[in-house]
Design an enzyme around this catalytic site. Sequence first.
Site, PDB file in Angstrom:
ATOM      1  N   LEU A  61      -2.177 -22.670   7.781  1.00 41.91           N
ATOM      2  CA  LEU A  61      -0.780 -22.182   7.743  1.00 41.91           C
ATOM      3  C   LEU A  61      -0.692 -20.685   7.433  1.00 41.91           C
ATOM      4  O   LEU A  61       0.379 -20.123   7.336  1.00 41.91           O
ATOM      5  CB  LEU A  61       0.032 -22.971   6.710  1.00 41.91           C
ATOM      6  CG  LEU A  61       0.225 -24.460   7.017  1.00 41.91           C
ATOM      7  CD1 LEU A  61       1.049 -25.136   5.926  1.00 41.91           C
ATOM      8  CD2 LEU A  61       0.893 -24.659   8.371  1.00 41.91           C
ATOM      9  N   TYR A  64     -12.472  -8.982  -3.528  1.00 42.04           N
ATOM     10  CA  TYR A  64     -12.430  -9.487  -2.150  1.00 42.04           C
ATOM     11  C   TYR A  64     -13.700  -9.072  -1.396  1.00 42.04           C
ATOM     12  O   TYR A  64     -14.359  -9.885  -0.751  1.00 42.04           O
ATOM     13  CB  TYR A  64     -11.183  -8.912  -1.479  1.00 42.04           C
ATOM     14  CG  TYR A  64     -10.947  -9.308  -0.048  1.00 42.04           C
ATOM     15  CD1 TYR A  64     -10.586 -10.612   0.286  1.00 42.04           C
ATOM     16  CD2 TYR A  64     -11.029  -8.365   0.981  1.00 42.04           C
ATOM     17  CE1 TYR A  64     -10.320 -10.966   1.608  1.00 42.04           C
ATOM     18  CE2 TYR A  64     -10.764  -8.705   2.294  1.00 42.04           C
ATOM     19  CZ  TYR A  64     -10.407 -10.003   2.603  1.00 42.04           C
ATOM     20  OH  TYR A  64     -10.136 -10.345   3.906  1.00 42.04           O
ATOM     21  N   ILE A 106      -5.051  -7.319  10.577  1.00 44.06           N
ATOM     22  CA  ILE A 106      -4.532  -8.054  11.737  1.00 44.06           C
ATOM     23  C   ILE A 106      -3.005  -7.919  11.769  1.00 44.06           C
ATOM     24  O   ILE A 106      -2.323  -8.201  10.774  1.00 44.06           O
ATOM     25  CB  ILE A 106      -4.922  -9.552  11.678  1.00 44.06           C
ATOM     26  CG1 ILE A 106      -6.444  -9.719  11.553  1.00 44.06           C
ATOM     27  CG2 ILE A 106      -4.386 -10.288  12.911  1.00 44.06           C
ATOM     28  CD1 ILE A 106      -7.258  -9.211  12.709  1.00 44.06           C
TER      29      ILE A 106
HETATM   30  C1  AKB Z   1      -6.732  -7.412   3.684  1.00 46.51           C
HETATM   31  O1  AKB Z   1      -6.110  -6.346   3.776  1.00 46.51           O
HETATM   32  O2  AKB Z   1      -7.081  -7.926   2.614  1.00 46.51           O
HETATM   33  C2  AKB Z   1      -7.127  -8.100   4.970  1.00 46.51           C
HETATM   34  C3  AKB Z   1      -8.448  -7.620   5.448  1.00 46.51           C
HETATM   35  C4  AKB Z   1      -8.578  -6.329   6.150  1.00 46.51           C
HETATM   36  O3  AKB Z   1      -9.431  -8.292   5.263  1.00 46.51           O
HETATM   37  N1  AKB Z   1      -6.110  -7.891   5.954  1.00 46.51           N
END
Ligand code: AKB
Length: 326
Positions: free
Chosen positions: A15, A147, A177
């Site tokens: 989702l 991340y 994206i």
């Molecule tokens: C983010 O900004 O965290 C994502 C990516 C570029 O992995 N859109």
Amino acid sequence: MGTHTARRVLVTGALGQIGSELTLGLKDRYGADNVIATDIQPDTKKKLSGDVPFALLDVLKIENVEAVVQKYKVNTIYHLAALLSAVAERKPREGWDINMMGLLNVLDAARANKCSLFFPSSIGAFGPSTPQDGTPQDTVQRPESMYGVTKVAGELLCDYYFKRFGMDTRGVRFPGIISNGTLPGGGTTDYAVEIFYAAIKERRYTCFLKQGTSLDMMYMPDAIKAAIGVMEADPAKLKHRNSFNVTAMHFTPEMLAAEIRKHIEGFTMDYRVDPMRQRIADSWPNYMDDSAAREEWGWSPDFNLAAMTEDMIRVLGAKHVQGLLS
Ligand code: AKB
């Protein structure tokens, strides 16, 4: 692309921004009976559950991952459930748990059930010591965001499962994206989506990244093309398997604003910089070199900045007229 029936595909995080559109792309490719959408949340807005089978799935519960893989007899998993960069930076412990333990569970379920696995890495897998212009496929990766840490570890883990267990793991490093279906859920590149909604609704936007911040980007149709393309590539031609650099365009906020202004007269943008997201963006490439993906499996995007902007404004403009813009 014609119909390809040998695959039965499970999508996690279906989702989300990418999942909601990739699931429909996979349905067009492999048929509605061969794609199973899963998410931790119910599909209350009926985004997918009218189109393909839908199941609730928390990827942190390995027994549930196994059960859904077996129930639907899948042979390919697109594992999209993850926290994005800004959210993982605010909640690093959760970022690690969801992004790493979720991947590990999916890898083990895929291995036990002989599934291929797609893992989306990101430009976030790079850091400040990476060459920022024309970032090579194989280079220094010392990211400084949670991340990024989980994306590098994920790339390595997928390579490990391929080399150690012969599992068919593959993936790409996605740039930001841009899409008009589901909003992104807390990334550093989200401004490049928000700006379109604001331009259409209010003719003005306040950007959280500063002028001059160059980042790689891609329009959703190309992201779907990349995700399906790498999984269908001839394995004999792949020198890399996971984490192919893929890009379609790169721009700064002011370049995107200027492009939008060609369609929306009087559009203005100012800046209120978010230091956390700016720090992350500054540590990511200005633009990547994606020649390995082009050479090894024929990657080639369809949308550049001008074509993407025109299409975004056409689609969102029509939704606005119908009162459908949130
Ligand atoms: C983010 O900004 O965290 C994502 C990516 C570029 O992995 N859109």
